[in-house]
Design a protein around this motif. Sequence first.
Motif, PDB file in Angstrom:
ATOM      1  N   THR A  42       0.811  -1.213   0.000  1.00  0.00           N
ATOM      2  CA  THR A  42       0.000   0.000   0.000  1.00  0.00           C
ATOM      3  C   THR A  42       0.854   1.277   0.000  1.00  0.00           C
ATOM      4  O   THR A  42       0.540   2.217  -0.734  1.00  0.00           O
ATOM      5  CB  THR A  42      -0.999  -0.035   1.170  1.00  0.00           C
ATOM      6  OG1 THR A  42      -1.820  -1.205   1.018  1.00  0.00           O
ATOM      7  CG2 THR A  42      -1.885   1.190   1.196  1.00  0.00           C
ATOM      8  N   GLU A  89      -7.485   0.186  -1.044  1.00  0.00           N
ATOM      9  CA  GLU A  89      -7.700  -0.990  -0.204  1.00  0.00           C
ATOM     10  C   GLU A  89      -9.010  -0.809   0.563  1.00  0.00           C
ATOM     11  O   GLU A  89      -9.268   0.258   1.109  1.00  0.00           O
ATOM     12  CB  GLU A  89      -6.525  -1.102   0.775  1.00  0.00           C
ATOM     13  CG  GLU A  89      -6.454  -2.385   1.534  1.00  0.00           C
ATOM     14  CD  GLU A  89      -5.173  -2.451   2.380  1.00  0.00           C
ATOM     15  OE1 GLU A  89      -4.335  -1.542   2.295  1.00  0.00           O
ATOM     16  OE2 GLU A  89      -5.039  -3.432   3.111  1.00  0.00           O
ATOM     17  N   ASP A 164      -5.679  -2.029  -5.280  1.00  0.00           N
ATOM     18  CA  ASP A 164      -5.111  -2.536  -4.022  1.00  0.00           C
ATOM     19  C   ASP A 164      -5.974  -3.663  -3.471  1.00  0.00           C
ATOM     20  O   ASP A 164      -7.045  -3.419  -2.924  1.00  0.00           O
ATOM     21  CB  ASP A 164      -4.973  -1.395  -3.004  1.00  0.00           C
ATOM     22  CG  ASP A 164      -4.013  -1.745  -1.867  1.00  0.00           C
ATOM     23  OD1 ASP A 164      -3.648  -2.935  -1.745  1.00  0.00           O
ATOM     24  OD2 ASP A 164      -3.624  -0.834  -1.113  1.00  0.00           O
ATOM     25  N   GLU A 165      -5.511  -4.870  -3.633  1.00  0.00           N
ATOM     26  CA  GLU A 165      -6.177  -6.082  -3.151  1.00  0.00           C
ATOM     27  C   GLU A 165      -7.674  -6.128  -3.478  1.00  0.00           C
ATOM     28  O   GLU A 165      -8.514  -6.215  -2.594  1.00  0.00           O
ATOM     29  CB  GLU A 165      -5.976  -6.219  -1.635  1.00  0.00           C
ATOM     30  CG  GLU A 165      -4.488  -6.257  -1.284  1.00  0.00           C
ATOM     31  CD  GLU A 165      -4.218  -6.803   0.115  1.00  0.00           C
ATOM     32  OE1 GLU A 165      -4.937  -7.719   0.536  1.00  0.00           O
ATOM     33  OE2 GLU A 165      -3.273  -6.320   0.758  1.00  0.00           O
TER      34      GLU A 165
HETATM   35 MG    MG Z   1      -2.173  -2.796   1.993  1.00  0.00          MG
END
Ligand code: MG
Lengths: 261, 298
Positions: A42, A89, A164-165
């Motif tokens: 991140t 995220e 992000d993910e």
């Molecule tokens: Mg992260």
Amino acid sequence: MLTIEGLEVVYEDVILVLKGVSLTVPDGEIVTLLGANGAGKTPVLRAITGLLDVHRGAIRKGSINLDGKPIHHLDAPGTVAAGIGQVMEGRRIFVDFTIDENLRIGAHTADRGTIEANLDRIYTLFPILAQRRKQVAGYLSGGEQQMLAIGRALMAEPKLLLLDEPSLGLAPLIVQQIRDLIVEINEQGTSVLLVEQNANMALSISQHGYILETGKVVMDKPAAVLRDDEDVREFYLGLREEGAASFRDVKHYKRRKRWLS
Amino acid sequence: MEALIESIMRGLGQGSVYAMLGLGFVIVYKGTEVVNFAQPALMILGAFLVSWFTFDAGVPFFAALPLAMLAAALLGAAIERIALRPMVGQPVFSAAMVTVGVFFALLTVATRLIGTDIRRTGDPWGLDVLLIGDVRLFQVDIAKLVIGVLAFLVVGAYFKYSRSGLAIRATASDQETALAQGVKVGRMFGLSWALAGALGALAGAFIGAGGVGFEPISALVALKALPAIILGGLDSIKGALIGGLVIGVIESLSRTYQPGIAPWLGANFDQVVPYLVMLIVLMIRPYGLFGTPEIERV
Ligand SMILES: [Mg+2]
Ligand SMILES: Nc1ncnc2c1ncn2[C@@H]1O[C@H](COP(=O)(O)OP(=O)(O)OP(=O)(O)O)[C@@H](O)[C@H]1O
């Protein structure tokens, strides 16, 4: 093309979380950044998008260039204007906005003339959202919220999309859908930097992969090579069942802690 | 019966002014999480601006009103930039204290500008009445209600349909995510204050309307917007309107009837009633009628 060279990031002036990261996202490609919890994935994205200062972080050394132009001094609105879109995220949709409003705010920096066409494009990409345009976004399921967050980022027509993910907390079937969507978005001409812990999904669609460990790139190989690598298989492809399960526990624990703080 | 209707109408008129002021509070609170105690001073300066445009510059009232609103909007934005932007990241309590400081500074300026005389805003209604049967309604009260409701409709549409209105709401809801959409968050804070300034001037134009005039101390009237927004909910635009109108009507009814029904409550009881309502709301429903209950993050 995005080029990061020797990036060092500190939080709170003293916590060094990235220790010289270099990474490239060539035009038109999908590049994956893998890493365990706390590896610093991140922070890489925050450095690219000018969001470090919100978290009392800063770039200490190194450079970030987009198509040869330095962007590491830009603030967040500046990076959006430069052509970078991101899905943060945890999705971070505006829960009290309608779906339509969530998409429109994504076009905040875009030419007004492009908004309707982009809305059409996104509603075609995500028909589920089209049926519920006027509904409040907070009631969407996790997968639908992820799609909305991706759609919102696309409204500004980014050259480069950072994710992000995106698979976090989603059922396998939904992860498949998201995966296919990323491929489709990429085929429509957007480069993608995909941050993931789900290495299986990420490596299956990307051309290149980086593995980050405690703030350093420890592997930098074509995705096909990483897929076959013994260590990667063991640590990231979830072949060690207990290991995979405990990773997830750590993650949830961390999430809760962050909310409380 | 006539007395009742007349009293309610006076309350709706006055309540509309509380609502306009309350709307200014709510916008700044939602947008920046700061309770803006400078709002009463923005109102009294707005009143002065309207008065200055009509009497000193010779502009007709309906042109003076938007001019004063524009000037007050610029003032609001300047206050945000100079006094509040440096407070970003500091506790909101400190920022609220800064607005108290701004209140006293602006009130001093207003006192100088207004002088010792009672000033008028040059409104066209004066003490004119509208007769419906035996019911005598002051035209100014009708004007306050109509323009007040109109202001809410315009502000509501602005937040719903305009690009910057949406961006202010996004900033209010999640600053980091707003930044990630390319929203210049600081500019949205300034815009919130500009809106508060414009609404202050709008309320100010009516504070001295209807033949009463205003003086620096009239700024205190704006404090009744606080009970109004606490009743309606600090973060609710609809709440500001309904809270304002309800407080206005309760105040007016108690002025009309309390001396006859409950004289033992003393003179000027109506001045206290809004704050009594506020206390009761704080005890039984602290987030107001339409506000969001404080979300527990566990
Ligand atoms: Mg992260
Ligand atoms: N605001 C902050 N202040 C100080 N340190 C931080 C902050 N945010 C993250 N860190 C530290 O930075 C490092 C990277 O953490 P981060 O959670 O961002 O990594 P990540 O790879 O994205 O992990 P995850 O998969 O859990 O999201 C960790 O050591 C973490 O403790």
